[in-house]
Design a protein around this motif. Structure first.
Motif, PDB file in Angstrom:
ATOM      1  N   PRO A 188      -6.490  -5.923  -0.099  1.00  0.00           N
ATOM      2  CA  PRO A 188      -6.358  -5.169  -1.345  1.00  0.00           C
ATOM      3  C   PRO A 188      -5.900  -3.724  -1.137  1.00  0.00           C
ATOM      4  O   PRO A 188      -5.264  -3.154  -2.020  1.00  0.00           O
ATOM      5  CB  PRO A 188      -7.762  -5.233  -1.947  1.00  0.00           C
ATOM      6  CG  PRO A 188      -8.365  -6.465  -1.376  1.00  0.00           C
ATOM      7  CD  PRO A 188      -7.782  -6.577   0.012  1.00  0.00           C
ATOM      8  N   ASP A 189      -6.179  -3.135   0.027  1.00  0.00           N
ATOM      9  CA  ASP A 189      -5.756  -1.753   0.288  1.00  0.00           C
ATOM     10  C   ASP A 189      -4.245  -1.604   0.240  1.00  0.00           C
ATOM     11  O   ASP A 189      -3.736  -0.518  -0.004  1.00  0.00           O
ATOM     12  CB  ASP A 189      -6.259  -1.284   1.654  1.00  0.00           C
ATOM     13  CG  ASP A 189      -7.770  -1.172   1.710  1.00  0.00           C
ATOM     14  OD1 ASP A 189      -8.413  -1.184   0.648  1.00  0.00           O
ATOM     15  OD2 ASP A 189      -8.295  -1.088   2.830  1.00  0.00           O
ATOM     16  N   ASP A 190      -3.507  -2.681   0.501  1.00  0.00           N
ATOM     17  CA  ASP A 190      -2.051  -2.653   0.531  1.00  0.00           C
ATOM     18  C   ASP A 190      -1.414  -3.109  -0.781  1.00  0.00           C
ATOM     19  O   ASP A 190      -0.201  -3.183  -0.871  1.00  0.00           O
ATOM     20  CB  ASP A 190      -1.539  -3.576   1.639  1.00  0.00           C
ATOM     21  CG  ASP A 190      -2.042  -3.183   3.010  1.00  0.00           C
ATOM     22  OD1 ASP A 190      -2.193  -1.976   3.257  1.00  0.00           O
ATOM     23  OD2 ASP A 190      -2.288  -4.085   3.825  1.00  0.00           O
ATOM     24  N   GLY A 248      -3.841  -0.869  -6.675  1.00  0.00           N
ATOM     25  CA  GLY A 248      -3.646   0.557  -6.899  1.00  0.00           C
ATOM     26  C   GLY A 248      -3.525   0.897  -8.370  1.00  0.00           C
ATOM     27  O   GLY A 248      -4.052   1.915  -8.834  1.00  0.00           O
ATOM     28  N   ILE A 249      -2.849   0.048  -9.133  1.00  0.00           N
ATOM     29  CA  ILE A 249      -2.745   0.258 -10.582  1.00  0.00           C
ATOM     30  C   ILE A 249      -4.125   0.177 -11.219  1.00  0.00           C
ATOM     31  O   ILE A 249      -4.513   1.040 -12.009  1.00  0.00           O
ATOM     32  CB  ILE A 249      -1.757  -0.760 -11.199  1.00  0.00           C
ATOM     33  CG1 ILE A 249      -0.324  -0.374 -10.815  1.00  0.00           C
ATOM     34  CG2 ILE A 249      -1.935  -0.850 -12.706  1.00  0.00           C
ATOM     35  CD1 ILE A 249       0.727  -1.406 -11.193  1.00  0.00           C
ATOM     36  N   VAL A 250      -4.886  -0.856 -10.872  1.00  0.00           N
ATOM     37  CA  VAL A 250      -6.240  -1.018 -11.419  1.00  0.00           C
ATOM     38  C   VAL A 250      -7.118   0.181 -11.055  1.00  0.00           C
ATOM     39  O   VAL A 250      -7.879   0.682 -11.878  1.00  0.00           O
ATOM     40  CB  VAL A 250      -6.873  -2.345 -10.931  1.00  0.00           C
ATOM     41  CG1 VAL A 250      -8.357  -2.405 -11.268  1.00  0.00           C
ATOM     42  CG2 VAL A 250      -6.136  -3.551 -11.526  1.00  0.00           C
ATOM     43  N   ALA A 251      -6.984   0.682  -9.822  1.00  0.00           N
ATOM     44  CA  ALA A 251      -7.794   1.813  -9.353  1.00  0.00           C
ATOM     45  C   ALA A 251      -7.335   3.148  -9.937  1.00  0.00           C
ATOM     46  O   ALA A 251      -8.045   4.149  -9.828  1.00  0.00           O
ATOM     47  CB  ALA A 251      -7.757   1.879  -7.826  1.00  0.00           C
ATOM     48  N   GLY A 252      -6.142   3.175 -10.535  1.00  0.00           N
ATOM     49  CA  GLY A 252      -5.631   4.417 -11.105  1.00  0.00           C
ATOM     50  C   GLY A 252      -4.878   5.290 -10.122  1.00  0.00           C
ATOM     51  O   GLY A 252      -4.531   6.424 -10.446  1.00  0.00           O
ATOM     52  N   THR A 253      -4.591   4.772  -8.931  1.00  0.00           N
ATOM     53  CA  THR A 253      -3.857   5.565  -7.938  1.00  0.00           C
ATOM     54  C   THR A 253      -2.356   5.319  -7.992  1.00  0.00           C
ATOM     55  O   THR A 253      -1.586   6.061  -7.385  1.00  0.00           O
ATOM     56  CB  THR A 253      -4.371   5.270  -6.514  1.00  0.00           C
ATOM     57  OG1 THR A 253      -4.201   3.880  -6.235  1.00  0.00           O
ATOM     58  CG2 THR A 253      -5.850   5.653  -6.394  1.00  0.00           C
TER      59      THR A 253
END
Length: 161
Positions: free
Chosen positions: A8-10, A15-20
């Motif tokens: 998931p880090d890649d 990243g979209i879900v996390a807001g980054t």
């Protein structure tokens, strides 16, 4: 470009879900997140993803698959009259051979229009070109034998990560 993800880090969708990673967010709930596709097939084409990472249809848990599908249905029902669309396609790609380019399960919710200025999608196959009836019957028998009602999923399918 194929972005096969092993963690998931890649994952751009994580990243979209996390807001980054920026996106045009439409809605989210406890389990799912929906945003407009950056390369839309039609006006209002969006993606619905489970917040928990799973690579594809074969990896997603039954609970996340259910939540994602129900969210896609709710979203389609709400957006079609707002956008003036005449129909909708719900679409998933699992695996490179099936055109998956981001390896985080997602459903495409694609509003459809008769107006070609709003809708650039074409049918993926030509309807009305039936196969041999005998070949269809043989394939149906093979598939039916592999899919007995009540059979558990094969090991590793739909268990989630």
């Amino acid at each position: 470009m194929h972005e096969q993800v092993t963690a998931p880090d890649d994952c751009v969708f994580c990243g979209i879900v996390a807001g980054t990673v920026p996106c045009a967010k439409v809605t989210e709930d406890e389990t799912t997140f929906a945003f407009l596709d950056h390369d839309p097939g039609s006006d209002g084409h969006l993606l619905v993803v489970p917040k928990r990472h799973s690579a594809d249809l074969f990896e997603i848990s039954a609970d996340d698959l259910t939540a994602t599908t129900l969210a896609a249905q709710r979203i389609a029902t709400a957006i079609l009259p707002v956008l003036g669309a005449e129909g909708v396609n719900l679409f998933n790609c699992s695996g490179e051979a099936a055109w998956q380019t981001v390896f985080h399960f997602h459903l495409h919710v694609i509003p459809r229009y008769r107006d070609r200025g709003k809708d650039r999608l074409e049918l993926l196959f030509e309807p009305g070109r039936s196969a041999d009836d005998g070949a269809i019957a043989r394939r149906a028998a093979v598939l039916a034998a592999a899919l007995q009602p009540g059979d558990p999923l094969p090991a590793g399918v739909g268990r989630g990560t």
